[in-house]
Design an enzyme around this catalytic site. Structure first.
Site, short mmCIF file in Angstrom:
data_model
loop_
_atom_site.label_atom_id
_atom_site.label_comp_id
_atom_site.label_asym_id
_atom_site.label_seq_id
_atom_site.Cartn_x
_atom_site.Cartn_y
_atom_site.Cartn_z
N CYS A 1 -5.50 10.34 -2.81
CA CYS A 1 -6.26 9.53 -3.75
C CYS A 1 -5.78 9.86 -5.16
O CYS A 1 -5.02 10.82 -5.36
CB CYS A 1 -7.76 9.81 -3.61
SG CYS A 1 -8.24 11.46 -4.17
N ASP B 1 10.50 -5.91 6.30
CA ASP B 1 9.87 -4.60 6.16
C ASP B 1 10.56 -3.79 5.07
O ASP B 1 11.73 -4.01 4.78
CB ASP B 1 9.93 -3.84 7.49
CG ASP B 1 8.98 -2.65 7.53
OD1 ASP B 1 7.90 -2.72 6.89
OD2 ASP B 1 9.30 -1.65 8.20
N GLU B 2 9.83 -2.87 4.48
CA GLU B 2 10.34 -1.96 3.44
C GLU B 2 11.01 -2.73 2.30
O GLU B 2 12.11 -2.41 1.85
CB GLU B 2 11.30 -0.93 4.05
CG GLU B 2 10.70 -0.09 5.16
CD GLU B 2 9.60 0.87 4.71
OE1 GLU B 2 9.29 0.96 3.50
OE2 GLU B 2 9.04 1.55 5.60
N THR C 1 3.41 -1.43 8.00
CA THR C 1 4.33 -1.86 9.06
C THR C 1 3.56 -2.26 10.31
O THR C 1 3.90 -3.23 10.98
CB THR C 1 5.36 -0.76 9.35
OG1 THR C 1 6.11 -0.51 8.15
CG2 THR C 1 6.32 -1.18 10.45
N GLY D 1 0.84 -1.19 0.00
CA GLY D 1 0.00 0.00 0.00
C GLY D 1 0.87 1.24 0.00
O GLY D 1 2.10 1.16 -0.10
#
Length: 189
Positions: A181, A92-93, A27, A20
């Site tokens: 958005c 992560d990442e 996370t 996302g």
């Protein structure tokens, strides 16, 4: 989810990808899943790219200050060396890792390890980011999270960069990025 033994008693591994935009809770979701695995007395190892020192050098930390101890690494192959005998691996990442991260995840899953990967699926230009498209393609489970657009309040899927600095990789927080958005991102005001 849990690691289910097969008829032969071997563990079955799989790959979960949580993706996302920035501020969507990736996370936070990774940490939640890893803490639940620890509660289940599973052996867990967490890795993050060494370049990500925004909040802490050795912890994976969410924007909400939720944290879990991790090992910073420069090369994805290092994960294979450090994850021997581990039930669950968290990464992560993932967008900041080299292209080999996909093969690392596949190898771990083939060994019977549950692999949970979190990362940005798109960069600040709305383009696929690093190895994330390949990870999404091989994932057994995908969770796409959304932030809230700071301009209109709708669902946000793009990390808008508020500075004019070029380059795909620019570590930052709320001072540098905001979720938008598609409509508000394209207005660029």
């Amino acid at each position: 989810m849990f690691i289910e033994p097969s008829i032969t008693g071997e563990r079955r591994g799989w790959i979960e990808v949580v993706c996302g935009s920035m501020f969507s809770g990736k996370t936070e979701e990774l940490i939640r899943r890893l803490k639940r695995a620890k509660i289940a007395n599973l052996k867990v190892e967490i890795f993050k790219p060494a370049i990500d020192i925004r909040y802490n050098e050795t912890q994976v930390v969410s924007h909400d200050a939720n944290a879990i101890q991790s090992t910073p690494i420069d090369n994805s192959q290092t994960i294979l060396l450090m994850a021997t005998g581990v039930d669950v691996v968290g990464i992560d990442e993932a967008q900041f890792f080299d292209a080999e991260i996909m093969h690392v995840c596949e190898t771990l899953a083939a060994r019977g390890t549950r692999v949970i990967v979190a990362g940005l699926d798109m960069d600040y230009l709305g383009k696929p980011f690093g190895p994330m498209p390949q990870l999404l393609a091989i994932a057994d489970y995908i969770t796409k999270l959304h932030a809230i657009c700071v301009k209109c309040g709708n669902i946000a899927s793009i990390s808008y960069r508020k500075t004019a600095q070029a380059g795909q990789v620019l570590l930052g927080e709320k001072d540098t990025y905001e979720p938008r958005c598609r409509k508000c991102y394209n207005e660029k005001e």
